[in-house]
Scaffold this active site. Structure first.
Site, PDB file in Angstrom:
ATOM      1  N   ALA A  12      39.785  51.897  85.942  1.00 59.26           N
ATOM      2  CA  ALA A  12      38.942  52.931  85.360  1.00 59.26           C
ATOM      3  C   ALA A  12      38.179  53.641  86.477  1.00 59.26           C
ATOM      4  CB  ALA A  12      37.976  52.314  84.363  1.00 59.26           C
ATOM      5  N   GLY A  26      41.684  48.842  84.031  1.00 59.67           N
ATOM      6  CA  GLY A  26      42.154  49.748  82.995  1.00 59.67           C
ATOM      7  C   GLY A  26      43.601  50.153  83.178  1.00 59.67           C
ATOM      8  N   GLU A  29      45.533  47.402  81.712  1.00 65.77           N
ATOM      9  CA  GLU A  29      45.318  47.424  80.262  1.00 65.77           C
ATOM     10  C   GLU A  29      46.180  48.493  79.590  1.00 65.77           C
ATOM     11  OE1 GLU A  29      40.931  45.937  79.206  1.00 65.77           O
ATOM     12  OE2 GLU A  29      40.927  47.535  80.687  1.00 65.77           O
TER      13      GLU A  29
END
Length: 691
Positions: free
Chosen positions: A66, A105, A108
């Site tokens: 992220a 992220g 993910e």
């Protein structure tokens, strides 16, 4: 090729749609990237000519996480979970094609795809714990479903990056690609379509979670086994709780639990401190007067003077990086001992599986032990690591000045001494720099790069670049007694000794500092290092408790007694003898002893360090307050979840610290005199970060 926005492209390859991310340097999931991915997947899902989708990244890496700079700010545009929902619900196979690192992220997002392919050099991981967080987009929910609960617990609490082959074995990657990743991923996608393979949604696979329900004690055992490693940190426990929720709750409920844990942590002081250190470490390499494009000197061969503990440890850093090292000693016995220690260290790594026999042979093959100073003549960098005494160091540099080739960097590993005085022993002060390694030098990551008044900019740039190459965190500091790290340490050490004589028990001082988050208390640390270290062995008149203990033969753990008593396994216990020595010494000095609170111990040990940091900033010894933080986190064990002494000071409140320093100055004198910069910042309502 269709451009979705400036960072996302969508292009066909037959009946395969390729969604490409190009947002340098690491393709982080910024608002712009999320917006483009969302639009691209909506388009590809709606296109009936598309039978499979490949998501891939340009540049050096897959999505590396992220965008940390957005944490704590209002969310803009689609969220990562919005993108994941599109991937998982896609009516056609979605394949994540991974190179470089798929982290946080990024992983993910990949876990929401139906399949994952990767290059053999790729790595994956969920390192959020290292910035005080849990994964916020289902990482703790999907990961245990694919790799199992025990493996997932290890990965989310360590944050480690898993190499591709290991990731494939644990099921994280479905296929490793030889050759071009794009072509390999497209071929894999075509085979999935041709063979009619199912759309595998990790969220629907509870088999490995069901296995964990049979052994619920797995979580208690994991906590117990890692209690020491997790001490003081909030994030590891939160990660464990999130995986517990994966086992015990529905996917939807557990996702909300994970998200709640994320929100709590991201708003807390620990994650803020850990993110501060993350950015501070990167900021430390930026030197305004030494631009990034400053030419550096080639370092192809390194010389080291001194084969003792520091010299040998320093040598290993360069051997590990594949650089030839010549290590010089004046005495054959000392040279042999130093070489043997390096060999033993490598054999220890071999026995633990960290190195292969060929690795050990290659590294030792780069080492040349010598008794001849002249053999340093062709080295590009020579580091002096001899006894911490100015006359000895100046003698070494005088020799090096007559031997080293023009342009060679001459470095001192001094911890305290005046670099300019050392440089004055040469005819080339522009080539002299300090490289202060921390013990053990082959383990500790901090490197204080000390610039003298004449040190050339290209020498500084070379040292900073080389520091990163050998796996260190280099921080540029100015020339003064103790530089940054030891100058702050001296403040604490002075107060520790004063508190001891005033009545604080040494084990209480150690406990307070340990409970604050330091790896050891100051007295326990002295015992470990040897309390005779640095003392004049010829001094017959003890002038401190430390010297008295050495005269009694109590030199620390190595003699079974120091500030503490030790059994055969080096387990320590409080010493009544030492307590009596302290009382007697205080009485001789006319110091009345009293009860001292834990709060006073902490304030007197740490507030003067903050005050000294303010002086260091005002003098220009450190470029930034965050550089001081990096030095103390990376070199002295300051708990990363407190962000370093200067960051911590702002959490405490600079006014509170200033007021207390003024009170202590009235009682104990000018050791507590507030720094003018601290007074000015408080008066202006500003903090160190505003400088």
């Amino acid at each position: 090729m269709a451009s979705i926005n400036e960072v996302i492209d969508l292009s066909p390859k037959g009946d395969i749609a390729v969604v490409s991310v190009n947002s340098p340097p690491v393709n982080a999931l910024s608002a712009k990237v999320r917006e483009g991915l969302y639009k691209a997947f909506v388009s590809a899902n709606a296109d009936t000519s598309v039978r499979a989708i490949v998501v891939i990244c340009e540049g050096r890496t897959f999505i590396a996480g992220a965008d940390i700079s957005e944490f704590g700010k209002p969310s803009a545009g689609p969220t990562i979970r919005d993108i994941q929902d599109l991937l998982e619900a896609a009516p056609k196979p979605v394949i994540a094609a991974i190179h470089g690192t798929a982290l946080g992220g990024g992983l993910e997002v990949a876990l929401a795809a139906h399949y994952r392919v990767a290059t053999k050099s790729a790595k994956a991981g969920l390192p959020e714990v290292n910035i005080g967080l849990v994964p916020g987009a289902g990482g703790t929910q999907r990961l245990p479903r694919i790799v199992g609960v025990e493996t997932a617990l290890d990965l989310v609490t360590s944050g480690r990056h898993v190499p591709a082959q290991e990731a494939q074995r644990m099921g994280l990657f479905d296929h490793l690609v030889d050759g071009d990743l794009r072509e390999g991923a497209i071929a894999f996608a075509s085979s999935v379509v041709a063979e009619g393979k199912p759309l595998l949604r990790i969220r629907d696979n509870n088999e490995k979670l069901d296995a964990a329900k049979i052994f619920p004690e797995i979580f208690a055992e994991f906590r117990k086994a890692n209690a020491k490693r997790f001490r003081g940190f909030d994030a590891p426990e939160a990660n464990i709780q999130a995986i517990e929720a994966a086992v015990n709750e529905s996917f939807e409920v557990a996702m909300e639990i994970e998200r709640g844990l994320f929100r709590k942590l991201v708003a807390g002081t620990q994650s803020g401190a850990q993110r501060h250190v993350f950015f501070a470490e990167r900021q430390a390499s930026k030197i305004p007067e030494v631009p990034e494009d400053t030419p550096t000197r080639p370092i192809r061969k390194v010389g080291i003077v001194g084969a003792g503990t520091m010299g040998g440890g320093i040598a290993m850093n360069f051997l590990n990086a594949g650089l030839p090292v010549i290590i010089v000693e004046a005495d054959q016995g000392a040279l042999d001992r130093g070489t043997a220690t390096i060999q033993r260290n490598y054999e220890s790594s071999l026995s633990k599986g960290k190195l292969s026999p060929s690795d050990v042979a290659a590294r030792m093959g780069l080492l040349t032990p010598s008794l001849q100073f002249d053999e340093l003549a062709d080295c590009d960098l020579v580091i002096e690591a001899v006894f911490e005494r100015m006359d000895i160091k100046k003698e070494v540099f005088e020799k090096l000045d007559g031997i080293a080739k023009p342009g060679a960097i001459l470095a001192s590993n001094t911890s305290y001494l005046d670099l300019d005085e050392i440089a004055a022993a040469t005819s080339r002060p522009q080539d002299v720099i300090g490289l202060h390694f921390f013990s053990p030098a082959n383990v500790m990551t901090l490197l204080e790069v000390v610039r003298g008044s004449a040190t050339a900019k290209d020498a500084i740039a070379s040292a900073m670049t080389l520091g990163k190459k050998i796996g260190k965190v280099p921080v540029l500091v100015g020339n003064c007694h103790g530089f940054v790290g030891n100058r702050l340490l001296a403040q604490r050490q002075r107060e520790v000794q004063k508190l001891l004589l005033e009545g604080a028990k040494l084990w209480d001082i150690d406990r307070v500092i340990y409970d604050f988050g330091m790896p050891m208390g100051p007295f326990a640390m002295n015992d470990l290092a040897g309390i005779d270290l640095g003392l004049d062995p010829n001094n017959k008149t003890p002038n401190s408790v430390r010297e008295l203990l050495v005269h009694l033969g109590r030199r620390g753990q190595k003699t079974g007694a120091g500030y503490y008593d030790y059994d055969g396994n080096r387990n320590r216990s409080n010493s009544e003898l030492v307590e009596q020595v302290v009382r007697d010494f205080a009485a001789q000095r006319g110091i009345a002893q009293r009860e001292i609170s834990d709060e006073e111990i902490l304030e007197r040990c740490l507030y003067p360090m903050v005050n000294e940091g303010a002086k260091i900033l005002e003098e220009g010894i450190a470029l930034r307050a965050s550089d001081i933080d990096v030095v103390w986190v990376k070199g002295y064990g300051w708990p990363v979840y407190r962000g370093g002494p200067m960051h911590w000071a702002e959490l405490v409140g600079l006014k509170r610290i200033l007021d207390r320093l003024r009170e202590l100055q009235k009682i104990h004198g000018d050791d507590f005199k507030p720094a003018p910069l601290l007074e000015r910042l408080v008066a202006e309502g500003r903090g160190f970060k505003t400088l």
